[in-house]
Design a protein around this motif. Sequence first.
Motif, short mmCIF file in Angstrom:
data_model
loop_
_atom_site.label_atom_id
_atom_site.label_comp_id
_atom_site.label_asym_id
_atom_site.label_seq_id
_atom_site.Cartn_x
_atom_site.Cartn_y
_atom_site.Cartn_z
N THR A 157 61.62 62.81 43.73
CA THR A 157 60.84 61.59 43.48
C THR A 157 59.40 61.94 43.09
OG1 THR A 157 62.17 60.35 45.07
CG2 THR A 157 60.03 59.42 44.53
N ALA A 158 58.80 62.89 43.81
CA ALA A 158 57.41 63.28 43.52
C ALA A 158 57.30 63.85 42.11
CB ALA A 158 56.94 64.30 44.56
N ASP A 159 58.29 64.65 41.70
CA ASP A 159 58.29 65.23 40.35
C ASP A 159 58.39 64.15 39.28
OD1 ASP A 159 58.03 67.95 40.55
OD2 ASP A 159 59.88 68.34 39.41
N ILE A 160 59.25 63.17 39.51
CA ILE A 160 59.42 62.08 38.54
C ILE A 160 58.12 61.28 38.43
CG2 ILE A 160 60.70 59.96 38.00
CD1 ILE A 160 63.08 61.18 39.61
N GLU A 161 57.51 61.01 39.58
CA GLU A 161 56.24 60.26 39.58
C GLU A 161 55.16 61.01 38.83
OE1 GLU A 161 55.74 59.63 43.79
OE2 GLU A 161 56.65 57.63 43.68
N ARG A 162 55.12 62.33 39.02
CA ARG A 162 54.12 63.15 38.31
C ARG A 162 54.35 63.05 36.81
NH1 ARG A 162 54.02 66.78 42.37
NH2 ARG A 162 55.92 67.76 41.62
N HIS A 163 55.62 63.15 36.41
CA HIS A 163 55.92 63.10 34.98
C HIS A 163 55.59 61.73 34.39
CE1 HIS A 163 57.89 63.88 31.16
NE2 HIS A 163 58.34 62.64 31.25
N LEU A 164 55.97 60.67 35.10
CA LEU A 164 55.77 59.31 34.58
C LEU A 164 54.30 58.89 34.68
CD1 LEU A 164 58.89 57.46 36.10
CD2 LEU A 164 58.65 58.41 33.78
N GLY A 165 53.56 59.53 35.59
CA GLY A 165 52.15 59.20 35.75
C GLY A 165 51.91 57.94 36.57
N HIS A 166 52.94 57.48 37.27
CA HIS A 166 52.75 56.34 38.17
C HIS A 166 53.76 56.44 39.31
CE1 HIS A 166 56.41 54.36 36.67
NE2 HIS A 166 56.01 54.70 35.45
N ALA A 221 66.93 59.05 32.32
CA ALA A 221 66.72 58.43 31.01
C ALA A 221 66.30 56.97 31.19
CB ALA A 221 67.98 58.54 30.16
N ARG A 222 66.95 56.28 32.14
CA ARG A 222 66.59 54.87 32.37
C ARG A 222 65.19 54.73 32.92
NH1 ARG A 222 71.78 51.88 35.09
NH2 ARG A 222 73.38 53.10 34.02
N LEU A 223 64.75 55.75 33.70
CA LEU A 223 63.39 55.72 34.24
C LEU A 223 62.36 56.06 33.18
CD1 LEU A 223 63.95 57.53 37.66
CD2 LEU A 223 63.36 55.12 37.36
N GLY A 224 62.81 56.65 32.05
CA GLY A 224 61.88 57.00 30.98
C GLY A 224 61.63 58.49 30.85
N TRP A 225 62.53 59.32 31.40
CA TRP A 225 62.37 60.77 31.32
C TRP A 225 63.69 61.39 30.85
CZ3 TRP A 225 60.77 64.46 35.93
CH2 TRP A 225 60.36 65.69 35.40
N PRO A 226 63.90 61.40 29.51
CA PRO A 226 65.16 61.96 29.03
C PRO A 226 65.19 63.47 29.15
CG PRO A 226 63.81 61.17 27.19
CD PRO A 226 63.04 60.91 28.45
N LEU A 227 66.15 63.99 29.90
CA LEU A 227 66.32 65.44 30.08
C LEU A 227 67.78 65.79 29.80
CD1 LEU A 227 64.46 66.11 33.49
CD2 LEU A 227 63.67 66.76 31.20
N THR A 228 68.02 67.03 29.40
CA THR A 228 69.40 67.48 29.23
C THR A 228 69.97 67.88 30.60
OG1 THR A 228 68.80 69.80 28.97
CG2 THR A 228 68.83 68.44 26.96
#
Length: 227
Positions: A68-77, A44-51
Motif C-alpha cells: 500500500t505504501a509503495d502504491i501511494e508513493r507512486h500515485l502521489g496521494h 491498472a485500475r488504481l492507475g499504475w499499469p505494471l507487467t
Amino acid sequence: MNSGNPGWDERTKWPEAGLVIFDCDGVLVDSEKIAVKVDVQVLARLGWPLTEEEVVERFVGRSFADMTADIERHLGHPLPAGWDVPYQRLYREAFERELAPVDGVVDALDALTLPACVASGTSHAGLRHTLGLTGLHERFAGRIFSAADVPRGKPAPDLFLYAARSLGVEPARCLVVEDSRYGVEAARAAGMRSFGYCGGLTPAAWLAGPGTTVFDDMRKLPALLHG
Ligand SMILES: [Mg+2]
C-alpha cells in the motif's frame, strides 16, 4: 541486509534446528501466480499499469502495508482505509477456482519431524482462507503468524523473530523456508538459516546469499532441513 549480524555468514557451526518457519504464499500454497495476475488488474485500475514481471519483482513476498505504501508513493496521494476491500473478491474467487498446495509440499510436510509454523505477510483472514482451501490449515492451527502482528513486514526480521519468540526457539535454531527475496533477506536479518524455493516465480539468483540454500523441488526439502 545481514549487517546487524556481523560475522554470521562466517559461522560454520549452527546449533541443532528446533523450528521450521514456512512462508505461506509460494511455499505452502501455490498462490503467487494467481495473485500476480489479479494484482496486475488491480494496479491498472488504481492507475499504475505494471507487467506481471514487474509485479513479481516489486511486490511478491511483501506485506499488504508495504505494498500500500509503495502504491501511494507512486500515485502521489494516500489511499483511503479499506481501499482494497472492493478488490478482495477478485482474489477470493481466483483462489477458490485455482488454488492448490505447492507441488510436493504435502509430502514434504508429512516427512518433516521438526516442529513447524507459518509466518506470512498475508492477513490472518487471508491465511485462514488459503490454508483452508488447500487443506493445510489444520496442520498449523495455533502456529500461524501474520505480518499484521508486528510493526514491520519482510524484509525486516520482526515477523520471524516474533514467531521464534512465541514458540520459545532461539533464532539460530530456526530454519526459514521462503520463495521471495524479501523473505530470505528477512531470515538473514533475523540471524536464521533459510531455504529459498525457486520452483515458482522467483529466479534462483534473487534468493542466493549468505546462509541460504536454494532448491527447486519441495520433495528435496525434508532431506535439506534434516541434513
Ligand atoms: Mg512467499
